[in-house]
Write an enzyme that holds these catalytic residues in place. Structure first.
Site, PDB file in Angstrom:
ATOM      1  N   ARG A  81      33.784  79.401  -4.946  1.00 39.73           N
ATOM      2  CA  ARG A  81      33.813  78.279  -4.157  1.00 39.73           C
ATOM      3  C   ARG A  81      32.776  77.131  -4.491  1.00 39.73           C
ATOM      4  O   ARG A  81      31.939  77.498  -4.845  1.00 39.73           O
ATOM      5  CB  ARG A  81      33.376  78.800  -2.664  1.00 39.73           C
ATOM      6  CG  ARG A  81      34.290  79.816  -1.917  1.00 39.73           C
ATOM      7  CD  ARG A  81      33.967  80.269  -0.669  1.00 39.73           C
ATOM      8  NE  ARG A  81      34.781  81.348  -0.257  1.00 39.73           N
ATOM      9  CZ  ARG A  81      34.750  82.510  -0.388  1.00 39.73           C
ATOM     10  NH1 ARG A  81      33.214  82.993  -0.587  1.00 39.73           N
ATOM     11  NH2 ARG A  81      35.214  83.614   0.024  1.00 39.73           N
ATOM     12  N   GLY A  99      38.768  75.378   2.420  1.00 37.99           N
ATOM     13  CA  GLY A  99      39.414  75.286   3.823  1.00 37.99           C
ATOM     14  C   GLY A  99      38.587  74.310   4.646  1.00 37.99           C
ATOM     15  O   GLY A  99      38.442  74.333   5.858  1.00 37.99           O
ATOM     16  N   ARG A 119      47.744  76.208  -6.760  1.00 39.43           N
ATOM     17  CA  ARG A 119      47.548  77.109  -7.499  1.00 39.43           C
ATOM     18  C   ARG A 119      49.030  78.092  -7.218  1.00 39.43           C
ATOM     19  O   ARG A 119      49.552  77.539  -6.322  1.00 39.43           O
ATOM     20  CB  ARG A 119      46.582  78.164  -7.448  1.00 39.43           C
ATOM     21  CG  ARG A 119      46.363  78.924  -5.923  1.00 39.43           C
ATOM     22  CD  ARG A 119      45.154  79.563  -5.723  1.00 39.43           C
ATOM     23  NE  ARG A 119      45.212  80.410  -4.513  1.00 39.43           N
ATOM     24  CZ  ARG A 119      44.055  81.144  -4.124  1.00 39.43           C
ATOM     25  NH1 ARG A 119      42.957  80.892  -4.563  1.00 39.43           N
ATOM     26  NH2 ARG A 119      43.922  81.906  -3.216  1.00 39.43           N
TER      27      ARG A 119
END
Length: 297
Positions: free
Chosen positions: A124, A152, A65
Site C-alpha cells: 500500500r 480505498g 489491474r
C-alpha cells in the site's frame, strides 16, 4: 462518472477481481435509458480497480489491474475518453508516471489530475502525483510520511485544496489530510468529530463541504475475495470548520449497505445532489442499481 446529463460506467467486476469488460455504458439521465457505446481508438483492455475523473467532456482513466493479489496485473497507463466522439486515446506523458497500482484515488484541481496512494507490487502506498493536461506531463508531489500507505481512500478537491480521507491501511482508518496545491504542503486536520473508520466509500464535494457515503467498516476475512461489513450511512464535513463530521439525516428509502461503488455530483429536477451506481453488498453480490440523494446545504 457524470458529465453533463449523462453517467458513464467503465470496467469493474462481477466475479471477484475478474474484469468484466471494456465496454463503456452510458445512462441518459433525462430519458433514464442505458446504452452501450460504440468506441474506437486506443480501447483499454478490460480491467478493474482503476480511477476515473472528468475534465470538461473528457473522462480520464488511470491504473487498475487484472489480477487478484496486490500488485498483480497492475497498470499505470493513462487514457482519455472523449464523450463527444467516443474515441479512446492512450496518452504518452513526459515526466515520471506513478508506478502501476490499483484501488488508488484520483481528483481534479484546475486542469490537473492528482493520483494518490493505492495498492502496488510493494504494498500500500501514500504517494501523490499530478498530471498537467496542457503540457501532458507527470510530476511527483511531496509525500507526507505521516500518512500510512492505503488503498480505498477518498481523494477530493475543494477549491485548490485536496483532501485525503480515511481508507484501508491494514485496518479501516478515519484520518483526514489536506494538501495545498499552491504551496505543495500537507497538514493533518484536527477535528472535533471524527469520521467512523471506513474505506472504499463514495466521496464527493459541494461548495465547502465533503460528503462521504457508505463504505466498508469491517474488512473481509477472505481478503479481496469476500465481502466485509458495510455501512449505509452518510457524513458531511465543512472544510471551513474544525467541527468535523456530521451524520446526514435523509428521507426516502435508503439504499442497502455497500462498498466499492461509485458516486458523482449531479443535478436532478433542478436540485443538487449525488448519484450512486452499483457496489458490493453484504452478500458479496455485485450491484447495478442507481440512486440519487438530493442535498441542500
Amino acid at each position: 462518472m457524470v458529465i453533463g446529463r449523462k453517467a458513464f460506467v467503465f470496467g469493474g467486476e462481477n466475479i471477484p477481481r475478474v474484469p468484466i469488460s471494456n465496454i463503456v455504458h452510458c445512462l441518459d439521465m433525462d430519458t433514464c435509458t442505458w446504452s452501450e457505446l460504440s468506441t474506437t481508438g486506443d480501447v483499454p483492455v478490460p480491467h478493474n480497480a482503476h480511477s476515473a475523473a472528468a475534465v470538461g467532456q473528457v473522462m480520464y482513466i488511470f491504473g487498475g489491474r487484472t489480477g487478484i493479489n496486490m500488485g498483480e496485473g497492475s497498470f499505470n497507463e493513462l487514457y482519455a475518453f472523449d464523450t463527444r466522439s467516443n474515441i479512446w486515446t492512450l496518452l504518452k506523458p513526459s515526466g515520471v508516471a506513478p508506478s502501476p497500482r490499483s484501488f488508488h484515488a484520483m481528483a481534479v484541481v484546475a486542469n490537473r489530475l492528482y493520483v494518490f496512494g493505492g495498492c502496488g507490487e510493494e504494498g500500500r502506498m501514500n504517494d501523490l502525483h499530478s498530471y498537467d493536461i496542457a503540457s501532458n506531463t507527470w510530476e511527483q508531489q511531496p509525500t507526507n510520511e505521516d500518512i500510512a500507505g492505503r488503498g480505498g481512500a477518498g481523494l477530493i478537491a475543494v477549491g485548490k485544496d485536496l483532501f485525503v480521507v480515511a481508507g484501508f491501511a491494514g485496518k479501516e482508518t478515519s484520518d483526514v489530510y489536506k494538501y495545498d496545491t499552491d504551496s505543495k504542503t500537507w497538514s493533518k486536520l484536527a477535528l472535533d468529530k471524527e469520521l467512523p473508520p471506513r474505506s472504499v466509500f463514495g466521496i464527493t464535494s459541494m461548495s465547502t463541504f465533503i460528503i462521504v457515503w457508505f463504505g466498508e467498516v469491517d474488512p473481509s476475512d477472505q481478503g479481496h475475495l469476500g465481502a466485509g461489513g458495510f455501512s449505509k450511512d452518510g457524513y458531511m464535513m465543512d472544510t471551513c470548520s474544525k467541527a468535523g463530521w456530521e451524520l446526514i439525516s435523509s428521507s426516502g428509502e435508503t439504499p442497502e449497505a455497500r462498498g466499492w461503488m461509485q458516486v458523482a455530483p449531479c443535478q436532478l429536477n433542478d436540485t443538487n445532489g449525488v448519484f450512486l451506481f452499483g457496489g458490493n453488498n453484504l452478500d458479496n453480490k455485485r450491484l447495478n442499481d442507481c440512486h440519487y440523494l438530493s442535498i441542500k446545504l
